[in-house]
Design an enzyme around this catalytic site. Structure first.
Site, PDB file in Angstrom:
ATOM      1  CG  MET A  29     -40.733   0.343  55.086  1.00  0.00           C
ATOM      2  SD  MET A  29     -39.890   1.342  53.835  1.00  0.00           S
ATOM      3  CE  MET A  29     -38.314   0.484  53.706  1.00  0.00           C
ATOM      4  CB  SER A 104     -36.075   1.913  60.623  1.00  0.00           C
ATOM      5  OG  SER A 104     -35.840   2.448  59.343  1.00  0.00           O
ATOM      6  CD  GLN A 105     -41.736   3.375  58.484  1.00  0.00           C
ATOM      7  OE1 GLN A 105     -41.406   3.871  57.391  1.00  0.00           O
ATOM      8  NE2 GLN A 105     -42.869   2.702  58.616  1.00  0.00           N
ATOM      9  CG  ASP A 222     -28.425   3.056  56.965  1.00  0.00           C
ATOM     10  OD1 ASP A 222     -29.055   2.504  56.047  1.00  0.00           O
ATOM     11  OD2 ASP A 222     -28.928   3.340  58.076  1.00  0.00           O
ATOM     12  CG  HIS A 278     -31.253   0.666  58.250  1.00  0.00           C
ATOM     13  ND1 HIS A 278     -31.138   1.936  58.782  1.00  0.00           N
ATOM     14  CD2 HIS A 278     -32.573   0.354  58.346  1.00  0.00           C
ATOM     15  CE1 HIS A 278     -32.317   2.376  59.159  1.00  0.00           C
ATOM     16  NE2 HIS A 278     -33.212   1.429  58.921  1.00  0.00           N
TER      17      HIS A 278
END
Length: 296
Positions: A29, A104-105, A222, A278
């Site tokens: 993202m 991530s996503q 995170d 993260h």
């Protein structure tokens, strides 16, 4: 709302190098395929570590980098998966198989690719901070996307499970509210589907079992993914955000809806950790933990 006019590929090599499996990347993202300071640096790191140099295909969803970045917020995930599948099928350099790395996503998006689009074959799936059981929180905005993130937060506040939000806001499509589990399972347009929480799709399980290893990276500090256990397929207990249900105690695993139990018993799921925030890993950590899965 953004109208997507096309999808093209950003890649580092025109021709694949014989003897080194290709690699597909999907960014997270707020990022894009070709930012020299994010995926661009990862590409260079991989090229320095692997001989011969592999063909690397970094997915770009849109006709330019700006569209790619915006689509990470506003293009329906299922549409993104469909387009990405077409791109991968059209890329002749991937025909014999490829390693996939999602950030991530991008991690759960590539898992959807494995489940829905088994050709070309995915060899190893590496999910770096992917939210495989979704998120319940949107605490911090990445990079320079403050205005976009504030808009996303407002949409989530208005109604994450409203049809308009589900159809047009990426982060809503993997939002799981432990206090509204029945609603989530009923209306989630993406996550509930790929996690077999509504209608069981035997092909999803069959296809995921075709990959070699599933590498799951969790960031111990995170501050973006809540709960961070989602990066290892864990999540909050229903109606209880004080309790985490780890993968091996989840119905997804116990009922083996995706083949994760089989893969785990075969030592094909690798649970890795980084004691950082993260996606904040060092080059050496990546070399030590990820590069081995990219070698044939």
């Amino acid at each position: 709302m953004l109208l997507v006019v096309g999808i093209i590929i950003c890649f580092t090599h025109i021709f694949a190098t014989i003897g080194s499996s290709p690699i597909v990347l999907w960014h997270g993202m707020g990022d894009s395929c070709c930012d020299p300071y994010s995926l661009g640096s990862i590409i260079k790191l991989i090229e320095r570590q692997l001989t011969p140099t592999p063909y690397i295909h970094s997915l770009r969803i849109g006709s330019n980098i700006e569209e790619d970045q915006l689509n990470g917020f506003f293009m329906n995930v299922n549409h993104q998966i469909d387009y990405a599948c077409q791109l991968l099928n059209a890329d002749k350099n991937l025909s014999k198989g490829y390693h996939a790395i999602g950030f991530s996503q991008g991690g759960q998006f590539l898992r959807a690719i494995a489940q829905r689009c088994p050709n070309p074959p995915m060899l190893n799936l590496i999910s770096i901070g992917g939210q495989h059981q979704g998120v319940f929180g949107f605490p911090r905005c990445p990079g320079d996307n403050i205005t976009i993130c504030n808009y996303v937060r407002e949409l989530l506040r208005i109604g994450v499970y409203e049809s308009f939000v589900q159809d047009h806001l990426v982060q809503a499509e993997y939002w799981q509210d432990p206090h509204q589990e029945a609603t989530y399972r009923k209306v989630s347009v993406f996550l509930a589907d790929i996690n077999q929480e509504r209608i069981f799709n035997e092909q999803y399980k069959t296809n995921l079992l075709k990959i070699g290893n599933l590498v799951l990276v969790k960031f111990l500090r995170d501050t973006m993914v809540y709960p961070n256990e989602s990066e290892h397929f864990g999540f909050y207990a229903e109606n209880n955000t004080s309790k985490i249900i780890p993968l091996r105690e989840s119905s997804l695993y116990i009922n083996d809806l995706l083949g994760l139990k089989i893969m785990d018993q075969q030592s094909r799921i690798k649970f890795l950790e980084s004691d950082t925030n993260h996606l904040e890993f060092t080059d050496q950590w990546f070399i030590d933990n990820i590069i081995p899965f990219l070698k044939d």
